[in-house]
Motif scaffolding. Structure first.
Motif, PDB file in Angstrom:
ATOM      1  N   PRO A  56       0.799  -1.235   0.000  1.00  0.00           N
ATOM      2  CA  PRO A  56       0.000   0.000   0.000  1.00  0.00           C
ATOM      3  C   PRO A  56       0.826   1.277   0.000  1.00  0.00           C
ATOM      4  N   ASP A  57       2.093   1.195   0.368  1.00  0.00           N
ATOM      5  CA  ASP A  57       2.947   2.385   0.322  1.00  0.00           C
ATOM      6  C   ASP A  57       3.433   2.683  -1.086  1.00  0.00           C
ATOM      7  N   LEU A  58       3.256   1.715  -1.982  1.00  0.00           N
ATOM      8  CA  LEU A  58       3.774   1.852  -3.342  1.00  0.00           C
ATOM      9  C   LEU A  58       2.671   1.958  -4.396  1.00  0.00           C
ATOM     10  N   ARG A 103      -8.003  -0.089 -10.997  1.00  0.00           N
ATOM     11  CA  ARG A 103      -6.690  -0.419 -11.564  1.00  0.00           C
ATOM     12  C   ARG A 103      -5.607   0.245 -10.734  1.00  0.00           C
ATOM     13  N   ALA A 104      -4.464  -0.414 -10.675  1.00  0.00           N
ATOM     14  CA  ALA A 104      -3.371   0.092  -9.849  1.00  0.00           C
ATOM     15  C   ALA A 104      -2.704   1.305 -10.473  1.00  0.00           C
ATOM     16  N   GLN A 105      -2.231   2.159  -9.610  1.00  0.00           N
ATOM     17  CA  GLN A 105      -1.363   3.264 -10.015  1.00  0.00           C
ATOM     18  C   GLN A 105      -0.283   3.384  -8.957  1.00  0.00           C
ATOM     19  N   VAL A 106       0.883   3.822  -9.388  1.00  0.00           N
ATOM     20  CA  VAL A 106       2.002   3.921  -8.450  1.00  0.00           C
ATOM     21  C   VAL A 106       1.905   5.201  -7.632  1.00  0.00           C
ATOM     22  N   LYS A 107       2.464   5.127  -6.439  1.00  0.00           N
ATOM     23  CA  LYS A 107       2.575   6.281  -5.551  1.00  0.00           C
ATOM     24  C   LYS A 107       4.059   6.584  -5.402  1.00  0.00           C
ATOM     25  N   ASN A 108       4.375   7.759  -4.953  1.00  0.00           N
ATOM     26  CA  ASN A 108       5.765   8.144  -4.676  1.00  0.00           C
ATOM     27  C   ASN A 108       6.686   7.920  -5.875  1.00  0.00           C
ATOM     28  N   ASP A 109       6.199   8.209  -7.058  1.00  0.00           N
ATOM     29  CA  ASP A 109       6.970   8.062  -8.300  1.00  0.00           C
ATOM     30  C   ASP A 109       7.451   6.632  -8.541  1.00  0.00           C
ATOM     31  N   GLY A 110       6.833   5.652  -7.870  1.00  0.00           N
ATOM     32  CA  GLY A 110       7.204   4.255  -8.092  1.00  0.00           C
ATOM     33  C   GLY A 110       8.495   3.823  -7.433  1.00  0.00           C
ATOM     34  N   SER A 119      12.399  -1.641   2.337  1.00  0.00           N
ATOM     35  CA  SER A 119      11.930  -2.861   2.986  1.00  0.00           C
ATOM     36  C   SER A 119      11.397  -3.902   2.001  1.00  0.00           C
ATOM     37  N   SER A 120      11.348  -3.573   0.712  1.00  0.00           N
ATOM     38  CA  SER A 120      10.822  -4.485  -0.308  1.00  0.00           C
ATOM     39  C   SER A 120      11.856  -4.714  -1.397  1.00  0.00           C
ATOM     40  N   SER A 121      11.710  -5.840  -2.091  1.00  0.00           N
ATOM     41  CA  SER A 121      12.584  -6.092  -3.236  1.00  0.00           C
ATOM     42  C   SER A 121      11.773  -5.967  -4.522  1.00  0.00           C
TER      43      SER A 121
END
Length: 63
Positions: A23-25, A33-40, A45-47
């Motif tokens: 959810p942070d991304l 439909r999905a869209q990115v947050k924080n410029d992707g 903490s994620s790979s």
């Protein structure tokens, strides 16, 4: 290795796995439909590989 992802809207089928698990991304748009947050930018903490593996339609891509 890249640390940014994008959503290919031509492939996104609004399964919601990406924004449910990251959810942070990602977030849903008005049609689900999905869209990115924080410029992707992928959080530390994620790979990228685990994020790409979430989408059954392979709509998440690296940039």
């Amino acid at each position: 290795m890249t640390n940014k992802v994008a959503i290919d809207q031509d492939f996104c089928q609004a399964h919601g796995r990406c924004y449910a698990l990251f959810p942070d991304l990602f977030e849903p748009d008005d049609e689900g439909r999905a869209q990115v947050k924080n410029d992707g930018v992928v959080p530390a903490s994620s790979s990228v590989d685990e994020i790409l593996a979430v989408c059954p339609e392979a709509a998440i891509t690296t940039v």
